[in-house]
Design a protein around this motif. Structure first.
Motif, PDB file in Angstrom:
ATOM      1  N   LYS A 280       2.599 -29.380  20.098  1.00 18.43           N
ATOM      2  CA  LYS A 280       2.758 -30.625  20.854  1.00 18.43           C
ATOM      3  C   LYS A 280       3.729 -31.590  20.164  1.00 18.43           C
ATOM      4  N   ASP A 281       3.818 -31.483  18.840  1.00 16.32           N
ATOM      5  CA  ASP A 281       4.713 -32.369  18.083  1.00 16.32           C
ATOM      6  C   ASP A 281       6.162 -31.927  18.159  1.00 16.32           C
ATOM      7  N   VAL A 282       6.370 -30.705  18.602  1.00 14.21           N
ATOM      8  CA  VAL A 282       7.728 -30.151  18.657  1.00 14.21           C
ATOM      9  C   VAL A 282       8.215 -30.234  20.102  1.00 14.21           C
ATOM     10  N   ALA A 283       9.159 -31.123  20.351  1.00 15.32           N
ATOM     11  CA  ALA A 283       9.654 -31.290  21.717  1.00 15.32           C
ATOM     12  C   ALA A 283      10.842 -30.369  21.953  1.00 15.32           C
ATOM     13  N   GLY A 284      11.000 -29.962  23.201  1.00 14.14           N
ATOM     14  CA  GLY A 284      12.101 -29.047  23.526  1.00 14.14           C
ATOM     15  C   GLY A 284      11.881 -27.714  22.830  1.00 14.14           C
TER      16      GLY A 284
ATOM     17  N   PRO B 108      21.401 -26.321  13.148  1.00 18.62           N
ATOM     18  CA  PRO B 108      21.936 -27.500  12.457  1.00 18.62           C
ATOM     19  C   PRO B 108      20.842 -28.359  11.813  1.00 18.62           C
ATOM     20  N   PRO B 109      21.217 -29.216  10.862  1.00 13.67           N
ATOM     21  CA  PRO B 109      20.250 -30.087  10.192  1.00 13.67           C
ATOM     22  C   PRO B 109      19.485 -30.968  11.183  1.00 13.67           C
ATOM     23  N   GLY B 110      18.235 -31.195  10.886  1.00 16.14           N
ATOM     24  CA  GLY B 110      17.446 -32.164  11.647  1.00 16.14           C
ATOM     25  C   GLY B 110      16.976 -31.723  13.013  1.00 16.14           C
ATOM     26  N   THR B 111      17.080 -30.424  13.307  1.00 14.96           N
ATOM     27  CA  THR B 111      16.718 -29.953  14.643  1.00 14.96           C
ATOM     28  C   THR B 111      15.253 -29.534  14.759  1.00 14.96           C
ATOM     29  N   GLY B 112      14.505 -29.625  13.674  1.00 17.71           N
ATOM     30  CA  GLY B 112      13.069 -29.347  13.774  1.00 17.71           C
ATOM     31  C   GLY B 112      12.618 -28.023  13.178  1.00 17.71           C
ATOM     32  N   LYS B 113      13.419 -27.447  12.289  1.00 17.54           N
ATOM     33  CA  LYS B 113      13.036 -26.155  11.709  1.00 17.54           C
ATOM     34  C   LYS B 113      11.791 -26.284  10.832  1.00 17.54           C
ATOM     35  N   THR B 114      11.786 -27.306   9.986  1.00 19.33           N
ATOM     36  CA  THR B 114      10.620 -27.532   9.130  1.00 19.33           C
ATOM     37  C   THR B 114       9.394 -27.872   9.980  1.00 19.33           C
ATOM     38  N   LEU B 115       9.629 -28.718  10.967  1.00 17.99           N
ATOM     39  CA  LEU B 115       8.558 -29.120  11.884  1.00 17.99           C
ATOM     40  C   LEU B 115       7.948 -27.899  12.581  1.00 17.99           C
ATOM     41  N   LEU B 116       8.805 -27.007  13.041  1.00 20.07           N
ATOM     42  CA  LEU B 116       8.349 -25.813  13.747  1.00 20.07           C
ATOM     43  C   LEU B 116       7.540 -24.904  12.810  1.00 20.07           C
TER      44      LEU B 116
ATOM     45  N   ILE C 220      10.558 -21.379   3.245  1.00 20.84           N
ATOM     46  CA  ILE C 220      11.643 -21.639   2.296  1.00 20.84           C
ATOM     47  C   ILE C 220      12.750 -22.381   3.030  1.00 20.84           C
ATOM     48  N   ASP C 221      12.869 -23.674   2.731  1.00 20.62           N
ATOM     49  CA  ASP C 221      13.906 -24.486   3.366  1.00 20.62           C
ATOM     50  C   ASP C 221      15.217 -24.255   2.609  1.00 20.62           C
ATOM     51  N   GLU C 222      16.333 -24.420   3.291  1.00 21.81           N
ATOM     52  CA  GLU C 222      17.655 -24.256   2.658  1.00 21.81           C
ATOM     53  C   GLU C 222      17.762 -22.950   1.877  1.00 21.81           C
TER      54      GLU C 222
ATOM     55  N   VAL D  31       8.074 -38.026  22.408  1.00 19.94           N
ATOM     56  CA  VAL D  31       7.206 -37.819  21.234  1.00 19.94           C
ATOM     57  C   VAL D  31       7.285 -39.014  20.288  1.00 19.94           C
ATOM     58  N   HIS D  32       8.503 -39.476  20.028  1.00 22.53           N
ATOM     59  CA  HIS D  32       8.659 -40.516  19.004  1.00 22.53           C
ATOM     60  C   HIS D  32       8.463 -41.935  19.541  1.00 22.53           C
ATOM     61  N   LEU D  33       8.402 -42.068  20.867  1.00 22.50           N
ATOM     62  CA  LEU D  33       8.101 -43.377  21.453  1.00 22.50           C
ATOM     63  C   LEU D  33       6.597 -43.624  21.512  1.00 22.50           C
TER      64      LEU D  33
ATOM     65  N   SER E 291      20.440 -35.127  16.841  1.00 23.96           N
ATOM     66  CA  SER E 291      19.379 -34.154  16.555  1.00 23.96           C
ATOM     67  C   SER E 291      18.029 -34.829  16.748  1.00 23.96           C
ATOM     68  N   GLY E 292      16.986 -34.036  16.668  1.00 24.81           N
ATOM     69  CA  GLY E 292      15.634 -34.600  16.735  1.00 24.81           C
ATOM     70  C   GLY E 292      15.405 -35.612  15.628  1.00 24.81           C
ATOM     71  N   ALA E 293      15.921 -35.303  14.438  1.00 24.93           N
ATOM     72  CA  ALA E 293      15.751 -36.229  13.316  1.00 24.93           C
ATOM     73  C   ALA E 293      16.473 -37.546  13.597  1.00 24.93           C
ATOM     74  N   ASP E 294      17.670 -37.469  14.212  1.00 28.36           N
ATOM     75  CA  ASP E 294      18.412 -38.692  14.563  1.00 28.36           C
ATOM     76  C   ASP E 294      17.614 -39.525  15.572  1.00 28.36           C
TER      77      ASP E 294
HETATM   78  P1  ATP Z   1      17.004 -29.747   7.835  1.00 24.12           P
HETATM   79  O1  ATP Z   1      17.833 -28.571   8.195  1.00 24.12           O
HETATM   80  O2  ATP Z   1      17.801 -31.008   7.586  1.00 24.12           O
HETATM   81  O3  ATP Z   1      15.930 -29.483   6.814  1.00 24.12           O
HETATM   82  P2  ATP Z   1      15.095 -29.447   9.967  1.00 24.12           P
HETATM   83  O4  ATP Z   1      15.707 -28.658  11.072  1.00 24.12           O
HETATM   84  O5  ATP Z   1      14.115 -28.786   9.091  1.00 24.12           O
HETATM   85  O6  ATP Z   1      16.228 -30.180   9.165  1.00 24.12           O
HETATM   86  P3  ATP Z   1      13.015 -31.299  10.423  1.00 24.12           P
HETATM   87  O7  ATP Z   1      12.873 -31.674   8.979  1.00 24.12           O
HETATM   88  O8  ATP Z   1      12.004 -30.425  11.003  1.00 24.12           O
HETATM   89  O9  ATP Z   1      14.441 -30.709  10.663  1.00 24.12           O
HETATM   90  O10 ATP Z   1      13.143 -32.609  11.318  1.00 24.12           O
HETATM   91  C1  ATP Z   1      13.088 -33.902  10.742  1.00 24.12           C
HETATM   92  C2  ATP Z   1      12.263 -34.808  11.638  1.00 24.12           C
HETATM   93  O11 ATP Z   1      12.956 -35.014  12.875  1.00 24.12           O
HETATM   94  C3  ATP Z   1      10.927 -34.234  12.049  1.00 24.12           C
HETATM   95  O12 ATP Z   1       9.925 -34.506  11.102  1.00 24.12           O
HETATM   96  C4  ATP Z   1      10.676 -34.950  13.358  1.00 24.12           C
HETATM   97  O13 ATP Z   1      10.186 -36.243  13.148  1.00 24.12           O
HETATM   98  C5  ATP Z   1      12.048 -35.058  13.966  1.00 24.12           C
HETATM   99  N1  ATP Z   1      12.360 -33.919  14.856  1.00 24.12           N
HETATM  100  C6  ATP Z   1      13.318 -32.991  14.688  1.00 24.12           C
HETATM  101  N2  ATP Z   1      13.331 -32.111  15.705  1.00 24.12           N
HETATM  102  C7  ATP Z   1      12.327 -32.476  16.539  1.00 24.12           C
HETATM  103  C8  ATP Z   1      11.805 -31.955  17.753  1.00 24.12           C
HETATM  104  N3  ATP Z   1      12.336 -30.862  18.334  1.00 24.12           N
HETATM  105  N4  ATP Z   1      10.767 -32.589  18.324  1.00 24.12           N
HETATM  106  C9  ATP Z   1      10.232 -33.692  17.768  1.00 24.12           C
HETATM  107  N5  ATP Z   1      10.671 -34.224  16.622  1.00 24.12           N
HETATM  108  C10 ATP Z   1      11.704 -33.651  16.001  1.00 24.12           C
END
Ligand code: ATP
Length: 270
Positions: A17-21, A58-66, A115-117, A199-201, A223-226
């Motif tokens: 639910k926390d992962v949108a899209g 790409p960075p910030g797209t939610g890989k860690t979150l997923l 394992i990130d990065e 999600v973030h609103l 990105s999601g992080a942005d």
């Molecule tokens: P990096 O490659 O920079 O490590 P990443 O792909 O692992 O980035 P995350 O660390 O998962 O990205 O994302 C950072 C934050 O951005 C998340 O904790 C979340 O708040 C938000 N975010 C990113 N993608 C999503 C998404 N698809 N849905 C909801 N929130 C998101």
């Protein structure tokens, strides 16, 4: 200060639910959740559960979150480390950290290792990276490969790794029985950006009339992080002005500020 090289968390709070899209990616990792929850169902006909999957995007797209959501959905411990932690490590330390990490994850199985990065340790071997610490990096990478090969079929530890540079990775990592699945985590399109905004609103006090479609349209390339950043900035901007609710203008100001930040970052890189 370098002591904390991997985190162990039983994170049952993060869910899909926390992962949108990311519908496609979520579908693919749902299978991993099932492998962790019902291993016997999958091995009953003699099949082998995959050991690893690579999250690429790409960075910030939610890989860690997923990856966290996989652990949360399967209700298993989540062990994580970042490849960049290894960059300045003394000889021999990297390999032993990897060994410890896998040992602990196996003891607590079923579990997830993240394992990130991974590109920081997983660059193709034998290519000069000018850092002078190539040997140590190669030792770390070799240990990782050894650990993954050493898993039995019923170890029930799944290794997820994230990278935005799959092209530089050593092909040995992608061989069968290692990270033989790649899951793409792309930048969100306008519809997905809307879902990420939703999600973030959620935790924000905002004006009723706020048009989320408009916000999604104003943020191409974000990105999601942005987007998470925009929402947080908007709330701070509104609060600074003493407002009771965040409105459209606060979001537009936040978008401008984030774009300014992104432009600066890009200038430094090029
Ligand atoms: P990096 O490659 O920079 O490590 P990443 O792909 O692992 O980035 P995350 O660390 O998962 O990205 O994302 C950072 C934050 O951005 C998340 O904790 C979340 O708040 C938000 N975010 C990113 N993608 C999503 C998404 N698809 N849905 C909801 N929130 C998101």
């Amino acid at each position: 200060s370098k002591a904390k090289l991997f985190d162990e968390k039983t994170d049952t709070k993060t869910s899909f639910k926390d992962v949108a899209g990311l519908e496609g990616a979520k579908e693919e990792v749902q299978e991993i959740v099932d492998f962790l929850k019902y291993p016997e169902k999958y091995t009953s006909l003699g099949g082998k559960i995959p050991k690893g999957a690579l999250l690429v995007g790409p960075p910030g797209t939610g890989k860690t979150l997923l990856a966290k959501a996989v652990a949360g959905e399967a209700k298993v411990p989540f062990f994580s480390l970042s490849g960049s932690d290894f960059v300045e490590m003394f000889v021999g330390v990297g390999a032993s950290r990897v060994r410890d990490l896998f040992k602990q994850a196996k003891e607590k199985s079923p579990s997830i290792i993240f394992i990130d990065e991974i590109d920081a340790i997983g660059r193709a071997r034998g290519k000069n990276n000018f850092s002078g610490s190539n040997d140590e990096r190669e030792n770390t990478l070799n240990q990782l490969l050894t650990e993954m090969d050493g898993f039995g079929t019923n170890t029930n530890v799944i290794v997820l790794a994230a990278t935005n540079r799959a092209d530089v990775l050593d092909s040995a990592l992608m061989r069968a029985g290692r990270f033989d699945r790649q899951i793409y985590v792309d930048l969100p399109d306008v519809r997905e950006r809307k879902e990420i905004f939703e999600v973030h609103l959620r935790p924000l006090k905002k004006e009723e009339s706020l048009d989320i479609d408009f916000l999604a349209k104003q943020t191409p390339g974000f990105s999601g992080a942005d987007i998470a950043n925009v929402c947080n900035e908007a709330a701070l901007i509104a609060a600074r002005k003493g407002k009771k609710a965040v409105n459209k203008q606060d979001f537009l100001d936040a978008v401008d500020r984030i774009i300014g930040g992104l432009e600066k970052k890009n200038k430094i890189i090029t």
